[in-house]
Design a protein around this motif. Structure first.
Motif, PDB file in Angstrom:
ATOM      1  N   LEU A  58      36.317  64.992  59.039  1.00 26.24           N
ATOM      2  CA  LEU A  58      35.614  63.809  59.544  1.00 26.24           C
ATOM      3  C   LEU A  58      34.296  63.619  58.795  1.00 26.24           C
ATOM      4  O   LEU A  58      33.967  62.510  58.371  1.00 26.24           O
ATOM      5  CB  LEU A  58      35.329  63.952  61.042  1.00 26.24           C
ATOM      6  N   THR A  64      39.820  59.749  60.379  1.00 27.96           N
ATOM      7  CA  THR A  64      39.176  58.984  61.433  1.00 27.96           C
ATOM      8  C   THR A  64      39.564  59.586  62.771  1.00 27.96           C
ATOM      9  O   THR A  64      40.583  60.282  62.878  1.00 27.96           O
ATOM     10  CB  THR A  64      39.602  57.504  61.410  1.00 27.96           C
ATOM     11  N   ARG A  66      39.809  58.561  67.025  1.00 31.65           N
ATOM     12  CA  ARG A  66      39.684  57.553  68.076  1.00 31.65           C
ATOM     13  C   ARG A  66      40.208  58.141  69.374  1.00 31.65           C
ATOM     14  O   ARG A  66      41.010  59.073  69.365  1.00 31.65           O
ATOM     15  CB  ARG A  66      40.412  56.263  67.706  1.00 31.65           C
ATOM     16  N   TYR A  74      43.736  61.507  65.548  1.00 29.74           N
ATOM     17  CA  TYR A  74      43.193  61.629  64.198  1.00 29.74           C
ATOM     18  C   TYR A  74      44.163  60.996  63.213  1.00 29.74           C
ATOM     19  O   TYR A  74      45.376  61.123  63.352  1.00 29.74           O
ATOM     20  CB  TYR A  74      42.980  63.104  63.835  1.00 29.74           C
ATOM     21  N   GLU A  77      42.172  58.736  56.472  1.00 33.28           N
ATOM     22  CA  GLU A  77      41.392  57.570  56.041  1.00 33.28           C
ATOM     23  C   GLU A  77      41.891  57.222  54.634  1.00 33.28           C
ATOM     24  O   GLU A  77      41.426  57.768  53.641  1.00 33.28           O
ATOM     25  CB  GLU A  77      39.895  57.915  56.052  1.00 33.28           C
TER      26      GLU A  77
END
Length: 124
Positions: A58, A64, A66, A74, A77
Motif C-alpha cells: 500500500l 489499493t 477498500r 485489496y 493498482e
C-alpha cells in the motif's frame, strides 16, 4: 510518468517472496480484488504477517484497499504497475520509442475467470 524514487519504492516492496507472490495473486484476481482473509488463506500466511506485507505494498502504491461491509478488500493498482513497467522499459526500442507492455484488467476480465486463473497460478 513515474519518478525514480517511486520506482525504487515499488521495486523495494516487491523484492520479498511473500509480497511478490501476494502482488501477483492480486494482479491475477483483477479489479474486484480479494479480501484479506482470502489472501491469507490462499497464501498460507498468518493474518498479522499478511497485514505487514499489505502495508508495504500500500505504501509503495502498488495495491489499493477498500472496505466492503466488515471486510478489507485489496486489489492491484494496475496504473502503478503499468507505470513501473513503462519506467523500466522506457526507450527500450530506441530513443523516444515506447514498447512497454500494459495491462488493462477492464478488457481482460469477464465473469468467472479470476478464480480459475488464480487457482492455475497457485497450482490448484
Amino acid at each position: 510518468p513515474m519518478e525514480q524514487n517511486q520506482a525504487i519504492a515499488a521495486l523495494g516492496a516487491l523484492a520479498q517472496d511473500t509480497r511478490l507472490t501476494l502482488f501477483r495473486l492480486l494482479v491475477t484476481a483483477g479489479p474486484a480484488g480479494l479480501s484479506a482473509g482470502t489472501i491469507a488463506e490462499r497464501l498460507g500466511v498468518a493474518p498479522s504477517s499478511l497485514s505487514f506485507h499489505l502495508q508495504q505494498l500500500l505504501h509503495a502504491g502498488l495495491v489499493t484497499q477498500r472496505r466492503l461491509s466488515r471486510q478489507l478488500i485489496y486489489a492491484a493498482e494496475y496504473g502503478a504497475m503499468n507505470e513501473l513497467l513503462a519506467y523500466l522499459t522506457e526507450n527500450c526500442c530506441g530513443r523516444g520509442a515506447g514498447c512497454a507492455p500494459a495491462c488493462n484488467p477492464a478488457e481482460a476480465f469477464t465473469e468467472g475467470e479470476p478464480d480459475e486463473a488464480i487457482s492455475r497460478e497457485l497450482g490448484g
